[in-house]
Design a protein around this motif. Structure first.
Motif, short mmCIF file in Angstrom:
data_model
loop_
_atom_site.label_atom_id
_atom_site.label_comp_id
_atom_site.label_asym_id
_atom_site.label_seq_id
_atom_site.Cartn_x
_atom_site.Cartn_y
_atom_site.Cartn_z
N GLU A 23 11.94 -15.17 2.74
CA GLU A 23 10.80 -14.26 2.75
C GLU A 23 10.66 -13.71 4.16
N ILE A 24 10.73 -12.39 4.29
CA ILE A 24 10.68 -11.75 5.59
C ILE A 24 9.28 -11.19 5.87
N LEU A 25 8.78 -10.42 4.92
CA LEU A 25 7.48 -9.79 5.13
C LEU A 25 6.81 -9.49 3.81
N GLN A 26 5.55 -9.12 3.92
CA GLN A 26 4.76 -8.75 2.75
C GLN A 26 4.12 -7.40 3.01
N LEU A 27 4.17 -6.55 2.00
CA LEU A 27 3.41 -5.30 1.99
C LEU A 27 2.15 -5.62 1.21
N LEU A 28 1.01 -5.60 1.90
CA LEU A 28 -0.27 -5.93 1.29
C LEU A 28 -1.03 -4.64 0.99
N VAL A 29 -1.66 -4.60 -0.17
CA VAL A 29 -2.49 -3.45 -0.54
C VAL A 29 -3.88 -3.97 -0.84
N TYR A 30 -4.85 -3.42 -0.12
CA TYR A 30 -6.25 -3.80 -0.28
C TYR A 30 -7.02 -2.65 -0.90
N SER A 31 -8.01 -2.98 -1.67
CA SER A 31 -8.94 -1.97 -2.19
C SER A 31 -9.91 -1.63 -1.06
N GLY A 32 -9.95 -0.39 -0.65
CA GLY A 32 -10.81 0.01 0.45
C GLY A 32 -10.23 -0.41 1.78
N GLY A 33 -11.05 -0.98 2.65
CA GLY A 33 -10.61 -1.40 3.98
C GLY A 33 -9.87 -2.72 3.95
N SER A 34 -9.32 -3.12 5.08
CA SER A 34 -8.50 -4.32 5.14
C SER A 34 -9.28 -5.60 4.85
N SER A 35 -10.58 -5.57 5.00
CA SER A 35 -11.36 -6.77 4.71
C SER A 35 -11.84 -6.79 3.26
N SER A 36 -11.43 -5.79 2.50
CA SER A 36 -11.80 -5.72 1.09
C SER A 36 -10.87 -6.59 0.25
N GLN A 37 -10.91 -6.39 -1.03
CA GLN A 37 -10.15 -7.22 -1.96
C GLN A 37 -8.66 -6.89 -1.97
N LEU A 38 -7.84 -7.92 -1.91
CA LEU A 38 -6.39 -7.77 -2.02
C LEU A 38 -6.06 -7.44 -3.47
N VAL A 39 -5.32 -6.33 -3.69
CA VAL A 39 -5.00 -5.92 -5.06
C VAL A 39 -3.51 -5.95 -5.37
N TRP A 40 -2.66 -6.06 -4.35
CA TRP A 40 -1.22 -6.19 -4.60
C TRP A 40 -0.53 -6.80 -3.38
N VAL A 41 0.48 -7.62 -3.65
CA VAL A 41 1.34 -8.18 -2.61
C VAL A 41 2.78 -7.93 -3.03
N GLU A 42 3.49 -7.21 -2.22
CA GLU A 42 4.92 -6.97 -2.43
C GLU A 42 5.67 -7.80 -1.40
N VAL A 95 -5.51 6.90 1.37
CA VAL A 95 -4.91 5.62 1.73
C VAL A 95 -4.93 5.47 3.25
N ARG A 96 -5.28 4.29 3.72
CA ARG A 96 -5.23 3.98 5.15
C ARG A 96 -3.96 3.16 5.40
N ALA A 97 -3.25 3.50 6.45
CA ALA A 97 -2.10 2.72 6.91
C ALA A 97 -2.58 1.88 8.08
N GLU A 98 -2.58 0.58 7.93
CA GLU A 98 -3.07 -0.31 8.98
C GLU A 98 -1.88 -0.97 9.67
N TYR A 99 -1.83 -0.83 10.99
CA TYR A 99 -0.72 -1.37 11.78
C TYR A 99 -1.18 -1.55 13.22
#
Length: 154
Positions: free
Chosen positions: A107-126, A52-56
């Motif tokens: 709504e304060i923030l979203q935790l986004l989970v992408y398949s692969g890199g950040s430009s890949s497909q969005l697979v979950w939004v919390e 998993v990559r943590a992007e920040y």
């Protein structure tokens, strides 16, 4: 819009779930302002992921360390800068939708989970809903805790 248990978005917001879910073949789909994700598909992808990559951003190292800790708690390796990843975790501010009145949760923030890199497909939004008078690191922590609880319950 319904979540996987059939509760309407209204009840999801009243109960503080804050995540919009619906059936989608893979990943998330966006229609107008609504994003829908399939929890079952995401769970399978999360289970099969190893790295998993943590992007920040450079100014948000606290969020980065919390995302890395989350990945480790889920039994995943954390990708180095140049290493490919199966999933990417990222937090972002929710878009501001107008004037805040009173102490209601927003709504304060979203935790986004992408398949692969950040430009890949969005697979979950919390989506995390809370009080805007809390600090960013506290809200990031609360969103990650909400996601942790969802993963361990289901």
């Amino acid at each position: 819009m319904k979540n996987s248990t059939g509760l309407s978005l209204f009840f999801a917001l009243v109960l503080g779930v804050g995540v919009i879910q619906a059936s989608a073949a893979t990943g998330c789909t966006a229609e107008k302002k609504d994003t829908t994700c399939d929890w079952g598909s995401f769970r399978k992808e999360l289970a099969s992921a190893h790295v998993v990559r943590a992007e920040y951003g450079n100014m948000d190292r606290a969020a980065g360390s919390q995302l890395k800790e989350l990945a480790k708690e889920l039994g995943k390796s954390v990708a180095t800068k140049d290493e490919p990843a199966d999933l990417t975790f990222k937090v972002q501010s929710a878009s501001f939708a107008g004037i805040d009145i009173g102490p209601a949760d927003e709504e304060i923030l979203q935790l986004l989970v992408y398949s692969g890199g950040s430009s890949s497909q969005l697979v979950w939004v919390e989506t995390y809903r809370g009080q805007k008078d809390r600090s960013w690191p506290a809200n990031v922590h609360a969103a990650i805790q909400q996601f942790r609880e969802r993963v361990t319950k289901q």
